[in-house]
Design an enzyme around this catalytic site. Structure first.
Site, short mmCIF file in Angstrom:
data_model
loop_
_atom_site.label_atom_id
_atom_site.label_comp_id
_atom_site.label_asym_id
_atom_site.label_seq_id
_atom_site.Cartn_x
_atom_site.Cartn_y
_atom_site.Cartn_z
CG ASP A 77 27.75 66.06 2.69
OD1 ASP A 77 27.47 64.92 3.37
OD2 ASP A 77 27.42 66.11 1.42
CG ASP A 78 23.36 64.62 4.17
OD1 ASP A 78 23.27 65.69 3.55
OD2 ASP A 78 22.94 63.75 3.62
#
Length: 234
Positions: A77-78
């Site tokens: 996600d990051d």
């Protein structure tokens, strides 16, 4: 993840946007600031520079254009939020979330983030998204309309002044840097963290919530930065 009654309709309708808009990275069903007291319009969608996750999709074209072949083993996600992957592209997200994270252990469930997202409201109305006009989400149209909305808001001098004004109109309050944003976001109970320099839910630096589900509060960069990012000539 629990999904809303209109989750699949929402994804089906917005998939067409991913196929036609090269400025989109993904569609998400989640609003990080979608707390019960901060949302009201369950038909409103927005463009954002922040990738929320928690129920999302991207097109095959985006997947095959460097995303799929470089997919990381963890913290994806990051990784997606990093500008190297995002490349200035936006994410469509709803004002009222279409997913609810109910995990109790592991991952985000064990930290500060988990305690925040358990308070996010989920849409309960069965909206037929295929019948909704989503043309307002086209990039130039959305940017122009959003500029008109934020510049029509009353300008607050500080947090207390913002709270005094919000009862009668939309309000915009400037933050000067990310440290200033964190302080002001915490004051209003807004998610205060950032990833890759982008505050959660932000569009061109603007973070919007509904105070008590009514008028909008905009935490925004200084006016000259806004004019630059919105491509406004003065």
């Amino acid at each position: 993840i629990e999904i809303a009654i209109d989750f699949f309709s929402y994804m089906n309708a917005t998939a067409q946007l991913l196929d036609t808009d090269s400025m989109l990275l993904a569609v998400s069903a989640f609003n990080d600031n979608g707390f019960q007291s901060m949302v009201s319009d369950n038909k409103r969608l927005m463009r954002s520079d922040f990738f929320p996750g928690l129920g999302w999709m991207l097109s095959r074209g985006v997947w095959e254009d460097g995303i799929g072949s470089n997919w990381p083993e963890g913290w994806w996600d990051d990784w997606l939020r990093d500008e190297k992957q995002r490349r200035g592209r936006h994410i469509i997200r709803p004002e009222v979330s279409r997913t609810y994270h109910f995990g109790k252990s592991g991952g985000a469930s064990d930290n500060w983030m988990g305690k925040q997202i358990e308070n996010v409201a989920v849409n309960k109305k069965d909206i037929k998204w295929e019948s909704e006009d989503l043309s307002y989400l086209e990039e130039s149209t959305f940017r122009r309309n959003y500029w008109e909305i934020i510049t029509a808001a009353k300008v607050a001098k500080d947090t207390k002044n913002a709270m005094n004004l919000i009862g009668s109109s939309n309000v915009i309050l400037t933050y000067n840097d990310l440290k200033d944003f964190v302080w002001k976001a915490e004051y209003f109970g807004i998610m205060h963290d950032e990833r890759a320099g982008v505050p959660r839910t932000a569009y061109k630096g603007v973070v919007e919530v509904k105070v008590k589900g009514k008028n909008s509060l905009f935490l925004a960069p200084p006016r000259d930065k806004l004019e630059q990012d919105f491509s406004i000539s003065t």
